[in-house]
Design a protein around this motif. Structure first.
Motif, short mmCIF file in Angstrom:
data_model
loop_
_atom_site.label_atom_id
_atom_site.label_comp_id
_atom_site.label_asym_id
_atom_site.label_seq_id
_atom_site.Cartn_x
_atom_site.Cartn_y
_atom_site.Cartn_z
N GLU A 1 4.92 18.71 -6.25
CA GLU A 1 6.29 19.14 -6.50
C GLU A 1 6.60 19.13 -8.00
O GLU A 1 7.25 20.06 -8.51
CB GLU A 1 7.26 18.20 -5.77
N LEU A 2 6.16 18.11 -8.71
CA LEU A 2 6.42 18.04 -10.14
C LEU A 2 5.66 19.12 -10.91
O LEU A 2 6.16 19.66 -11.90
CB LEU A 2 6.04 16.64 -10.67
N LEU A 3 4.44 19.44 -10.46
CA LEU A 3 3.65 20.48 -11.12
C LEU A 3 4.33 21.84 -10.99
O LEU A 3 4.32 22.65 -11.93
CB LEU A 3 2.24 20.53 -10.52
N VAL A 4 4.93 22.10 -9.84
CA VAL A 4 5.53 23.41 -9.59
C VAL A 4 6.95 23.48 -10.16
O VAL A 4 7.35 24.52 -10.71
CB VAL A 4 5.54 23.70 -8.07
N ASN A 5 7.71 22.40 -10.06
CA ASN A 5 9.14 22.45 -10.38
C ASN A 5 9.48 21.96 -11.78
O ASN A 5 10.65 22.04 -12.18
CB ASN A 5 9.93 21.62 -9.36
N THR A 6 8.52 21.36 -12.51
CA THR A 6 8.80 20.88 -13.87
C THR A 6 7.71 21.34 -14.80
O THR A 6 6.65 21.86 -14.38
CB THR A 6 8.87 19.35 -13.90
N ASP A 7 7.93 21.15 -16.09
CA ASP A 7 6.91 21.46 -17.10
C ASP A 7 6.40 20.17 -17.75
O ASP A 7 5.97 20.17 -18.90
CB ASP A 7 7.49 22.41 -18.14
N HIS B 1 4.55 28.02 3.41
CA HIS B 1 4.47 28.10 1.94
C HIS B 1 5.33 27.05 1.25
O HIS B 1 5.50 27.10 0.04
CB HIS B 1 4.90 29.50 1.49
N GLN B 2 5.88 26.09 1.99
CA GLN B 2 6.67 25.02 1.38
C GLN B 2 6.41 23.72 2.12
O GLN B 2 6.49 23.67 3.34
CB GLN B 2 8.16 25.35 1.39
N SER B 3 6.07 22.68 1.37
CA SER B 3 5.72 21.39 2.00
C SER B 3 6.98 20.53 2.14
O SER B 3 7.90 20.61 1.36
CB SER B 3 4.70 20.65 1.15
N SER B 4 7.00 19.72 3.19
CA SER B 4 8.09 18.75 3.42
C SER B 4 7.54 17.62 4.28
O SER B 4 6.75 17.87 5.20
CB SER B 4 9.28 19.42 4.10
N ARG C 1 -1.20 24.34 -11.05
CA ARG C 1 0.02 24.80 -11.73
C ARG C 1 -0.09 26.27 -12.09
O ARG C 1 0.87 27.04 -11.92
CB ARG C 1 0.24 23.93 -12.96
N SER C 2 -1.25 26.69 -12.54
CA SER C 2 -1.44 28.09 -12.90
C SER C 2 -1.34 28.99 -11.68
O SER C 2 -0.80 30.09 -11.73
CB SER C 2 -2.81 28.28 -13.57
N ALA C 3 -1.86 28.50 -10.55
CA ALA C 3 -1.82 29.29 -9.31
C ALA C 3 -0.39 29.53 -8.87
O ALA C 3 -0.10 30.51 -8.16
CB ALA C 3 -2.59 28.59 -8.22
N HIS C 4 0.54 28.66 -9.27
CA HIS C 4 1.95 28.82 -8.90
C HIS C 4 2.77 29.39 -10.05
O HIS C 4 4.01 29.34 -10.04
CB HIS C 4 2.54 27.48 -8.47
N GLY C 5 2.09 29.91 -11.06
CA GLY C 5 2.79 30.62 -12.13
C GLY C 5 3.55 29.74 -13.08
O GLY C 5 4.53 30.18 -13.68
N VAL C 6 3.13 28.47 -13.28
CA VAL C 6 3.80 27.56 -14.19
C VAL C 6 2.83 27.17 -15.29
O VAL C 6 1.67 26.83 -15.01
CB VAL C 6 4.30 26.29 -13.47
N LYS C 7 3.29 27.24 -16.53
CA LYS C 7 2.46 26.86 -17.66
C LYS C 7 2.76 25.44 -18.08
O LYS C 7 3.90 25.01 -18.07
CB LYS C 7 2.72 27.80 -18.84
#
Length: 775
Positions: free
Chosen positions: A727-733, A161-164, A767-773
């Motif tokens: 990473e930017l889609l999940v960790n930033t707005d 569940h985490q990419s690297s 982004r929506s799938a990971h709960g980020v608006k």
């Protein structure tokens, strides 16, 4: 009384003996200095060797780690994995039949680093593990066959569940419950999206192999090692180190790239050397000082015996040499005393010493004959020939008379100076229609003929600098001398006009210079002017003043780098084209032949430096004659093509002996490319930029990357950029357009198309799938 008389009469003998014996005193001093100096050198040299060996070992391990990283990237990007690896429940029966191809791909990627890697496995869900020798159940594999002490199966399930891109975990043990065995390893993990699903690839690196690599490169068997990660956690340590010593060493670990210092391990003094690798690991070697102090004691013993031997031999030889030196001096003294007043001799001897008196008398005899002999030999034909030849070559040879004295004797002291070159090219008729005896007579008198004509008009000296090349060095004292020179050259043309059926005369006239030391420049101008001849049917005088002539050559670091890269890639045709292009550029800019010759020498030095870097000798490629020819800066127009061909042949031999097939370098090349992409993905990055950074052709770089990874460079750039976008889609707005700019895709439309291609959904959906608006 007898002893006193002997001392008075042979006082010089005892002085000589005392001088010889006194020379033995420095032997002891030198011995003491030599010992301390050798001791310091040995310690310094040993410290440098320990540092170099530790650095070499760390670089070897870094290469292995880099290969492991490259293996992870290559395997995940391979066509087999891309097409066949999906979650097990989603596989059709037909796709399950193709699963062995995944195992073969893993096995194929493991072979190059099999001795360094304990195991390679990959999983895309929590049901199946794919290894080189089969497929295992997820739970059974992590519970029984390959159980990590510090990472349970839930840890590995979470990795899905985490990419690297590439991550080194802490050292741990792997236990095989069935065989009741364990191994110490360092897991390296890469997790990337494959067809919309995260896949995790794990390469476990054998810690004993790392320790063996360090131990095999050690100079001393007593050397012990520790390896720390970037957080100063112990990766491995030698068995001889106790816990207290380990803690002390960790406390002394330096943040610097390299360091060395003294270290006390209990009661034993040791030398601690540290180097830090590109992966942040700190490699530390601990060597007892007594291991290399034995060399110093051996040297001390050797120096003592050498000094004793030299003293004994020195005393014996002092008597022998003193006796043999004194006898001839005594005979000379007796002869000189016969020619002088004995009383005056004895008085002078008491004032200045017997040896000084003998020397003065001998010098007076010699000086009477020296001046005339030197003057005669100085201005002989051979001396003048050598003097002017040295001027043409740009240096002055040693000579008992000053240059001004020579110039004064030949009336070359004032005015300006220039060179006139005569090249005589004999035609076939000269060799077929004229008998050999006559030909030899003509060649023998050619210099005398040209010098006789020119001497009538100007003050000059003529030498046969090369076969059939005659250089006339002219001294112009006024404007009338210049007109006289032109009349002399016209007379030469008229003289040879009748012999044009047998030979061709080419005349080159150099520029005028104010200093005699600049004859070499004028000669180079004349030769360069001859090369610019366009009409071979006319016997014209080619004057350097009518041409633009550069007194320097153009050969940049970039030009040299292209040649070296051509040698590395084995592209002899490319190297040949590059050499010819550089020569053409210099000739088009009017570079003189003197500097064209120097340019060819630089070409030779480039090849020489290249094979030196390869730890080979130039004499493995060239014999003495070829080496001397390529090192010679003097160059005639007729020799340019031949010398250039020699350079190309030399490069061809270098490629034949040093070039290795690209496949052996593919891992390093791919690693460099992937590393460069990961550091510069946010820039306007494409194939030609990467190829230019490496110094190889774009076609070659593209082919090597495709063969090694199974994907194109442009596709890999896109993969890296999309991974960063996730990473930017999940960790930033950040806005979608800002993210596109941030990762180097400056078109929103292109970004949306690529994201949809690799992830199967749009950025907003991801982004929506990971709960980020979105902002």
């Amino acid at each position: 009384m007898h002893l006193k008389q002997s001392w008075t009469k042979n006082r010089l003998f005892f002085k000589i003996l005392l001088y010889f014996v006194s020379l033995l005193i420095p032997i002891v001093i030198i011995g003491i200095i030599a010992y301390f100096n050798a001791d310091q050198i040995i310690k310094k040299d040993t410290s440098e060797k320990l540092t170099d060996n530790l650095s070499a070992s760390s670089k070897t391990i870094d290469i292995y780690l880099s290969m492991a990283q490259s293996t992870n990237n290559s395997l995940l990007l391979s066509e087999t994995i891309q097409q066949s690896l999906r979650p097990y429940p989603l596989l059709s029966d037909e796709e399950k039949v193709k699963l062995p191809s995944i195992l073969r791909a893993i096995a194929g990627n493991r072979n190059p680093i099999s001795h360094f890697v304990d195991s390679i496995f990959i999983f895309v869900d929590d049901q199946r593990i794919y290894l080189s020798d089969g497929i295992a159940d997820f739970d059974v594999f992590f519970d029984k066959f390959y159980k990590f002490e510090d990472f349970n199966k839930d840890f590995w399930r979470e990795r899905l569940h985490q990419s690297s891109l590439f991550e080194l975990l802490k050292p741990t043990r792997v236990v095989n419950a069935d065989m009741n065995t364990y191994r110490e390893v360092i897991p390296s993990v890469t997790t990337q999206y494959l067809s919309g699903h995260l896949a995790t690839m794990v390469t476990t690196i054998s810690i004993p192999t790392i320790q063996t690599t360090l131990q095999n490169n050690s100079i001393f068997a007593a050397t012990q090692y520790m390896v720390l990660d970037k957080n100063n956690n112990v990766i491995l340590h030698s068995s001889g180190l106790d816990e207290r010593a380990e803690n002390d060493i960790i406390a002394l670990a330096s943040p610097e790239k390299q360091s060395n210092r003294a270290f006390k391990n209990g009661d034993e003094q040791s030398w601690l050397v540290q180097t830090t690798s590109d992966y942040g690991w700190k490699y530390i070697s601990i060597t007892p000082v007594h291991a290399f102090n034995q060399e110093s004691s051996s040297i001390l013993t050797l120096i003592i015996w050498i000094c004793i031997s030299l003293l004994v031999i020195g005393v014996a030889f002092s008597f022998i040499f003193s006796f043999r030196l004194y006898n001839p001096i005594k005979n000379i003294r007796d002869i000189l005393q016969k020619n002088d007043n004995v009383d005056e001799w004895q008085q002078e001897t008491r004032r200045s010493g017997e040896l000084q008196m003998i020397g003065n008398s001998v010098n007076q005899l010699i000086q009477r004959h020296m001046d005339d002999n030197i003057k005669i030999s100085t201005f002989s034909e051979e001396i003048l020939e050598q003097f002017f030849t040295n001027l043409l070559k740009g240096y002055r040879g040693p000579h008992p008379y000053s240059v001004n004295t020579i110039l004064k004797e030949i009336d070359f002291q004032d005015g300006s100076y220039l060179c006139c070159c005569f090249i005589i090219d004999f035609k076939d008729r000269f060799y077929h229609e004229i008998v050999e005896a006559d030909r030899l007579l003509i060649l023998e008198k050619m210099k005398r003929l040209l010098l006789g004509i020119m001497k009538k008009y100007v003050n000059c000296y003529l030498t046969e600098y090369e076969p059939n090349l005659y250089v006339c060095m002219v001294n112009l004292k006024s404007e009338e001398d210049r007109e006289q020179l032109e009349q002399g050259l016209d007379m030469v043309k008229t003289t040879f006009a009748y012999d044009m059926i047998y030979c061709e005369l080419i005349i080159g006239l150099g520029k005028t210079y104010e200093k005699i030391e600049e004859y070499s420049k004028s000669y180079s101008d004349a030769i360069t002017a001859i090369d610019k001849r366009t009409d071979a049917s006319k016997m014209d005088i080619l004057d350097a003043n009518h041409f633009e002539i550069e007194q320097n050559y153009y050969y940049s670091f970039l030009d040299e780098n292209k040649i070296v890269n051509g040698l590395k890639s084995g592209d002899i045709e490319g190297v040949k084209a590059e050499l010819e292009g550089i020569i053409a550029l210099n000739k088009s800019r009017g570079v003189s032949f003197h500097y064209l010759g120097a340019l060819l020498v630089e070409f030779f030095k480039t090849g020489n430096r290249y094979i030196t870097d390869k730890k080979q000798s130039v004499y493995d490629f060239l014999d003495d004659h070829e080496h001397a020819s390529l090192s010679q800066p003097e160059l005639l127009p007729s020799e340019l093509d031949r010398r250039l061909k020699q350079i190309i042949d030399f490069y061809d031999k270098i490629i034949a002996k040093t070039f290795s097939k690209p496949e052996s370098k593919s891992g390093t090349l791919v690693s460099f490319i992937t590393d460069y992409i990961e550091k510069h993905y946010e820039q306007d990055l494409y194939l030609e930029v990467i190829a230019g950074e490496i110094g190889l052709s774009a076609k070659y770089v593209s082919r090597m990357f495709k063969e090694s990874t199974g994907t194109n460079i442009s596709d890999y750039i896109s993969l890296v950029r999309i991974a960063k976008a996730r990473e930017l889609l999940v960790n930033t707005d950040m806005k979608i357009s800002d993210i596109a700019d941030k990762i180097g895709i400056f078109s929103r439309t292109t970004f949306l198309r690529l994201f949809k291609k690799y992830e199967g959904i749009s950025p907003n959906e991801y982004r929506s799938a990971h709960g980020v608006k979105e902002k």
